[in-house]
Design an enzyme around this catalytic site. Structure first.
Site, PDB file in Angstrom:
ATOM      1  N   CYS A  78       0.885  -1.258  -0.025  1.00  0.00           N
ATOM      2  CA  CYS A  78       0.061  -0.122  -0.064  1.00  0.00           C
ATOM      3  C   CYS A  78       0.731   1.071  -0.056  1.00  0.00           C
ATOM      4  CB  CYS A  78      -0.851   0.070   1.194  1.00  0.00           C
ATOM      5  SG  CYS A  78      -1.863   1.425   1.420  1.00  0.00           S
ATOM      6  N   ILE A  79       0.706   2.224  -1.134  1.00  0.00           N
ATOM      7  CA  ILE A  79       1.525   3.281  -0.913  1.00  0.00           C
ATOM      8  C   ILE A  79       1.301   4.233  -0.010  1.00  0.00           C
ATOM      9  CG2 ILE A  79      -0.018   4.503  -2.760  1.00  0.00           C
ATOM     10  CD1 ILE A  79       2.633   5.571  -4.039  1.00  0.00           C
TER      11      ILE A  79
END
Length: 130
Positions: A78-79
């Site tokens: 997840c960025i």
């Protein structure tokens, strides 16, 4: 059967990453397809390229890299959670003008849309929480 997996726990602070890795290896050995591993919350720390496991402990990060190299399983971090924890790939390093990338090249930084896609396109979605 197509399986996707979410990992929420940090590699060395919980059993989540290690258990998810074993589960993915067993699923692949039994002939199932693993579509995507989504690292979320503290789980994104598994993507770090700068950590060194103690000699007497399993190198969980190396296990994920090996899984990706052997089976082509997508390792998606997840960025948003990654950036909050100082986890940057080469593109984000340049974007934020930081001195180095800290995400291993076998992992990709992605948005939550990839999590939704993994759930929608898989027969089973398994979560390993902290």
């Amino acid at each position: 059967m197509v399986i996707s997996i979410a990992v929420h726990g940090a590699p060395y602070a919980s059993q989540a990453s290690r258990s998810a890795l074993r589960f993915a290896e067993c699923a692949l050995a039994r002939g199932h397809a693993v579509h995507r591993i989504f690292f979320y919350h503290e789980g994104v720390l598994a993507a770090g390229s700068h950590g060194v496991a103690p000699q007497d402990e399993e190198d969980v990060h190396a296990g994920w890299v090996s899984l990706q190299e052997s089976h082509g399983v997508e390792l998606a971090a997840c960025i948003a959670n990654s950036l909050k924890r100082g986890m940057l790939d080469a593109g984000e390093r340049d974007r934020y003008e930081k001195p180095s990338a800290t995400v291993h090249p076998r992992f990709t930084l992605v948005g939550l849309g990839q999590l939704v896609d993994a759930i929608a396109t898989s027969d089973r979605f398994v979560t390993f929480a902290a």
